[in-house]
Motif scaffolding. Sequence first.
Motif, PDB file in Angstrom:
ATOM      1  N   LEU A 190      24.161  32.356  53.829  1.00 59.10           N
ATOM      2  CA  LEU A 190      24.996  31.890  54.023  1.00 59.10           C
ATOM      3  C   LEU A 190      25.563  32.218  52.031  1.00 59.10           C
ATOM      4  N   LYS A 191      24.761  32.081  51.260  1.00 57.40           N
ATOM      5  CA  LYS A 191      24.944  32.578  49.988  1.00 57.40           C
ATOM      6  C   LYS A 191      25.911  33.635  49.571  1.00 57.40           C
ATOM      7  N   LYS A 192      25.595  34.566  50.202  1.00 60.73           N
ATOM      8  CA  LYS A 192      26.043  36.040  50.668  1.00 60.73           C
ATOM      9  C   LYS A 192      27.860  36.139  51.420  1.00 60.73           C
ATOM     10  N   LYS A 247      29.802  33.889  51.138  1.00 66.30           N
ATOM     11  CA  LYS A 247      30.000  32.271  50.498  1.00 66.30           C
ATOM     12  C   LYS A 247      30.245  32.735  49.081  1.00 66.30           C
ATOM     13  N   ASN A 248      30.028  34.220  48.960  1.00 69.34           N
ATOM     14  CA  ASN A 248      29.716  34.225  47.026  1.00 69.34           C
ATOM     15  C   ASN A 248      29.627  33.360  46.206  1.00 69.34           C
ATOM     16  N   ALA A 249      27.998  32.854  46.737  1.00 68.66           N
ATOM     17  CA  ALA A 249      27.489  31.192  46.319  1.00 68.66           C
ATOM     18  C   ALA A 249      26.452  31.726  45.334  1.00 68.66           C
ATOM     19  N   ILE A 250      25.847  31.077  44.001  1.00 63.82           N
ATOM     20  CA  ILE A 250      24.410  31.261  43.204  1.00 63.82           C
ATOM     21  C   ILE A 250      23.738  30.229  43.122  1.00 63.82           C
ATOM     22  N   ILE A 251      23.341  30.100  42.991  1.00 62.64           N
ATOM     23  CA  ILE A 251      21.984  29.013  43.085  1.00 62.64           C
ATOM     24  C   ILE A 251      21.628  28.768  41.705  1.00 62.64           C
ATOM     25  N   LEU A 252      21.505  27.980  41.054  1.00 67.11           N
ATOM     26  CA  LEU A 252      21.297  27.595  40.311  1.00 67.11           C
ATOM     27  C   LEU A 252      19.901  26.026  40.867  1.00 67.11           C
ATOM     28  N   ALA A 253      18.946  25.975  39.985  1.00 66.91           N
ATOM     29  CA  ALA A 253      17.916  25.609  39.936  1.00 66.91           C
ATOM     30  C   ALA A 253      17.540  25.274  38.611  1.00 66.91           C
ATOM     31  N   HIS A 254      17.035  23.564  38.390  1.00 65.84           N
ATOM     32  CA  HIS A 254      16.134  23.896  37.507  1.00 65.84           C
ATOM     33  C   HIS A 254      14.359  23.770  37.332  1.00 65.84           C
ATOM     34  N   GLU A 292      16.386  21.261  53.980  1.00 69.53           N
ATOM     35  CA  GLU A 292      17.150  20.981  54.037  1.00 69.53           C
ATOM     36  C   GLU A 292      18.387  20.911  53.178  1.00 69.53           C
ATOM     37  N   LYS A 293      18.663  19.586  52.625  1.00 71.32           N
ATOM     38  CA  LYS A 293      19.816  19.509  52.321  1.00 71.32           C
ATOM     39  C   LYS A 293      20.713  20.350  51.519  1.00 71.32           C
ATOM     40  N   LEU A 294      19.704  21.721  50.791  1.00 68.49           N
ATOM     41  CA  LEU A 294      20.175  22.221  50.020  1.00 68.49           C
ATOM     42  C   LEU A 294      20.590  23.032  51.000  1.00 68.49           C
ATOM     43  N   CYS A 295      20.449  23.702  51.881  1.00 68.51           N
ATOM     44  CA  CYS A 295      20.858  24.094  53.304  1.00 68.51           C
ATOM     45  C   CYS A 295      22.429  23.725  53.806  1.00 68.51           C
ATOM     46  N   LEU A 296      22.566  22.465  54.362  1.00 72.95           N
ATOM     47  CA  LEU A 296      23.426  22.274  54.694  1.00 72.95           C
ATOM     48  C   LEU A 296      24.399  21.862  53.356  1.00 72.95           C
ATOM     49  N   CYS A 297      24.426  21.363  52.137  1.00 72.75           N
ATOM     50  CA  CYS A 297      25.423  21.507  50.775  1.00 72.75           C
ATOM     51  C   CYS A 297      25.767  23.209  51.236  1.00 72.75           C
TER      52      CYS A 297
END
Length: 335
Positions: free
Chosen positions: A35-37, A39-46, A296-301
């Motif tokens: 999905l990340k690819k 949608k050209n999305a980046i995941i930023l995490a603390h 799971e929530k991260l995948c859904l969002c």
Amino acid sequence: MLGQTEEAVSTLLSKGFLDLPVDPTLDLFEEIAKLKKEKNAIILAHYYQEPDIQDVADYIGDSLGLSQQAARTDADMIVFAGVHFMAETAKILSPEKKVVVPDLLAGCSLAESCPPDKFAEFRKKYPDHVVIMYINCSAEIKAMSDIICTSSNAQIIIESVPKEKKIIFGPDRNLGRYLIRKTGRDMVLWDGVCIVHDIFSAEKIIRLKERHPHAKVIAHPECVDTVLEMADYVASTTGLLKYTQRDEATTYIVATEPGILYQMQQASPHKTFIAAPPDNTCACNECPYMKRNTLEKLCLCLKYEQPEVTVPEEIRIKAKRAIDRMLEISATAGL
Ligand code: 13P
Ligand code: SF4
């Protein structure tokens, strides 16, 4: 998602119904990468996120590092695995990008301690003061501030203000007191605390030190004075992580949210990291807001691009001024 149309899921997510069941046969790591690819999305995490989330993140960092990444990314969508004020900051800095969060209810006790109407009244009492606010506050509070700071740049931000100028600092009173001691500046403090850092127990840390006499105590500056006074090193999460990598000790008692232990242990597998105990009957001290996020929530969002974080434009423009000021001062200081 099981038994629901895509439209129904998207609507539920946007309204904050977040604990939706995910197909248990799905490999979440593969699905998130795909999905990340797409949608050209980046995941930023603390660092306080659970290990699985840290493993799928493109960038893991402290509040300053996460803001810098959000300001410079060329992704179309930012998935912010942290808490709400962090995602809001990303939206303020990158308004043209879609910013989504795994759980819209992942708040922060510090941000909640400082409602805009109460803060507006407070600020009126000190009209000639410069307002420096810790990044753990809402967009509305940022819009009422002159400069934002994080735990990694707070001292240089305060020192950038001419000595004759008076300062309001908030919302964290523990961080504020620590900075008064470090800078010698007499600041007016807002009375908020982080529910995680405020309850680390100095007595229990002393007892732990008796069992581990060679252990160093490292602490986040949101902790109470008694804990900070006994600490060998005080810094932001990134500062603490880097310290454990360069320091020669092999055991550390860590007085911050225990999510950071995952990166500390990976960076220094031969060292021992002990989570400092809180002043209650629990053994560890997890942030209930940060831990609302799950894989799971991260995948859904990521899939449904909901829940989305937005900021009204007039607030965004004012808040951005105060955040930009922080980023400029940090860049000049080489942070
Ligand atoms: P930093 O990661 O910037 O040190 O902040 C810690 C924190 O409490 C974030 O909510
Ligand atoms: Fe807020 Fe404290 Fe949780 Fe950080 S650890 S998000 S400051 S409540």
